[in-house]
Write an enzyme that holds these catalytic residues in place. Structure first.
Site, mmCIF file in Angstrom:
data_model
loop_
_atom_site.group_PDB
_atom_site.id
_atom_site.type_symbol
_atom_site.label_atom_id
_atom_site.label_comp_id
_atom_site.label_asym_id
_atom_site.label_seq_id
_atom_site.Cartn_x
_atom_site.Cartn_y
_atom_site.Cartn_z
ATOM 1 N N ASP A 172 42.924 72.656 50.770
ATOM 2 C CA ASP A 172 42.139 73.889 50.813
ATOM 3 C C ASP A 172 42.935 75.072 51.354
ATOM 4 O O ASP A 172 42.491 75.768 52.281
ATOM 5 C CB ASP A 172 40.878 73.694 51.661
ATOM 6 N N GLU B 260 32.601 75.892 43.990
ATOM 7 C CA GLU B 260 32.877 76.014 45.422
ATOM 8 C C GLU B 260 34.152 76.806 45.627
ATOM 9 O O GLU B 260 34.752 77.319 44.684
ATOM 10 C CB GLU B 260 32.998 74.621 46.054
#
Length: 488
Positions: free
Chosen positions: A17, A173
């Protein structure tokens, strides 16, 4: 592929991420850390390929609450790192505690502020962006958006759904919002963080849209390819001082037979971006800096541990110290095994597919050793007490002692060697072999047990993390003279 060789990540090992920002000639990048403390590793670079660890954003217990009962792969999800108005801002979700919050710093090396809670911001994967009049927009997975006051954490209005990616694609997302030229661009991940992962983008006239999707979506995915880097997604854009654009994103290096197992976790990769007809086009992956074969050694001479050392959920000073005596790592047990959520463990991410680790342990007053950990239900270790050295495997519900030999009450050098599988003997061949043993007085290594590495992979264990190799105590007091990690 680059130059006929597999593309290497720019941040190898469990660094998922990625979120990046640039200030002048300097780039800063943060990653998710899930159940580990300290939280949110932070890196600096001048070229996006060579990165140096400068610390952890959440390095004080009062900044990060990870309750003992919180599960592995809980904790901190998907930070966004930005620089605005002379200050660094990091927003993130703690799924194991109070949800979304943000912290700030004038120096990215810290100290970072105490958290500002965001109780009105729903969901996970929060993003921050400022428009020309100073309004701060927070966009979250789903994808919805709300204006906030980043100084107080107060929301200004109700969250509003703005775009949910490709119809039928699961898990929209990791949103990031950017102003580029006359448009606002909304970059998201979709397809789930497994083999179907990808990156899509939309654009609109204002931060809140309306958004039109790129006709070439997904702009990045390796799904249904034989590329050695898979699960590509969760990206962030950055512009270099020379005007070029780049994309950082996560991916995995699956190895072995079918279905392929990735053991290092999701790693950070890099690719160039060009713009055509107002849309980003992602180019071939750029390999990270060449890895040093020297590895590293920690003799525990610092007053505290280096920022690369992490522990599940917390690291109480009463249980972990380099000062009793100085120059040795002393661990005092809490949980009775690595199955326990309060086990005393300090480790560093496995960053190489093939590597060797050694440590010198004195377990005359306790029990502890050297472990390769994925979570409480998936770990291998070689441990010692005053009487015996043994190799233990925990795989799901099964816990087995695989080999043992006398310890004779003296300090020992314990070791683990991890060797990537390079030849498939059949389609079920695992990704690597994990071998534990003892280094003898003459420097030779005596192997006690060799284990299939697939059982310490995400494909077997599930979750979002990767392997961490480290030191632990499960009874009494255990001391370590040094820890050495060497890529092979």
């Amino acid at each position: 592929m680059t130059g006929g060789h597999p593309v290497a990540p720019v941040l190898p090992g469990f660094h998922p991420d990625p979120s990046v920002c640039r200030v002048g000639d300097d780039y800063y990048l943060a990653c998710s850390s899930f159940e580990y403390f300290p939280g949110i590793p932070l890196f600096h670079s001048r070229d996006l390929r060579h990165w140096t660890r400068i610390g952890n954003v959440l390095d004080r217990p009062e900044q990060l609450r990870l309750p003992v009962g919180s599960p592995s792969s809980g904790g901190l999800y998907a930070p966004t790192l930005r620089h605005h108005d002379g200050r660094f801002w990091l927003i993130v979700t703690n799924v194991s505690d109070a949800g979304n919050f943000l912290v700030t710093a004038t120096d990215p090396a810290g100290p970072w502020s105490d958290p500002v809670p965001l109780p009105g911001v729903p969901g996970i994967d929060p993003d921050l962006a400022w428009d020309d009049d100073g309004t701060c927009w927070c966009t979250v997975a789903g994808v919805s958006q709300v204006r906030i006051d980043p100084y107080t954490g107060k929301t200004l209005g109700e969250p509003r759904r703005i775009w949910s990616g490709t119809p039928g694609a699961k898990a929209p997302e990791a949103p990031h919002l950017y102003r580029v030229g006359d448009h606002w661009y909304l970059l998201i991940a979709e397809g789930g963080t497994e083999r179907g992962h990808g990156v899509s983008i939309a654009r609109g006239p204002a931060p809140d849209g309306p958004f039109e999707p790129c006709p070439a979506n997904p702009v990045l995915t390796h799904r249904s390819t034989d590329d050695p880097v898979q699960n590509t997604g969760h990206a962030d854009l950055v512009q270099a001082p020379d005007g070029t654009w780049w994309l950082v994103f996560l991916g995995v290096r699956a190895r072995g037979g079918s279905p392929g197992w990735h053991v290092l976790g999701r790693e950070t990769f890099l690719a160039p971006v060009t713009w055509e007809d107002g849309w980003p086009v992602v180019g071939p992956l750029v390999s990270g800096a060449e890895r040093s074969t020297a590895g590293y050694r920690d003799d525990f001479t610092r007053p505290g541990l280096a920022p690369e050392w992490i522990s599940p959920r917390s690291r109480p000073a009463a249980h972990v110290t380099t000062q009793e005596p100085p120059g040795r790592l002393t661990l005092r047990a809490a949980g009775a095994s690595l199955d326990a959520p309060d086990a005393v463990f300090v480790g560093r991410r496995q960053e190489d597919l093939t590597c060797r680790v050694r440590t010198r342990i004195d377990a005359a007053q306790g029990r502890g050793g050297l472990a390769v950990r994925l979570d409480e239900r998936h770990h291998y270790e070689i441990e010692a007490d005053a009487e015996e050295v043994r190799v233990v495997a925990r795989i799901g519900p099964a816990r087995t002692v695989l080999a043992a030999r006398p310890a004779h009450g003296r300090p020992l050098v314990l070791g683990v060697g991890i060797a990537e599988t390079r030849t498939l003997s059949d389609p079920r061949t695992g990704p690597d072999t994990v071998t534990f043993g003892v280094e003898e007085a003459d420097g030779t290594f005596t192997a006690l047990a060799a284990l299939d590495g697939r059982y310490l992979s995400t494909e077997v264990a599930g979750g979002f993390t990767g392997r961490v190799i480290g030191l632990y105590a499960t009874a009494g007091t255990v001391r370590f003279d040094w820890f050495a990690y060497e890529p092979v």
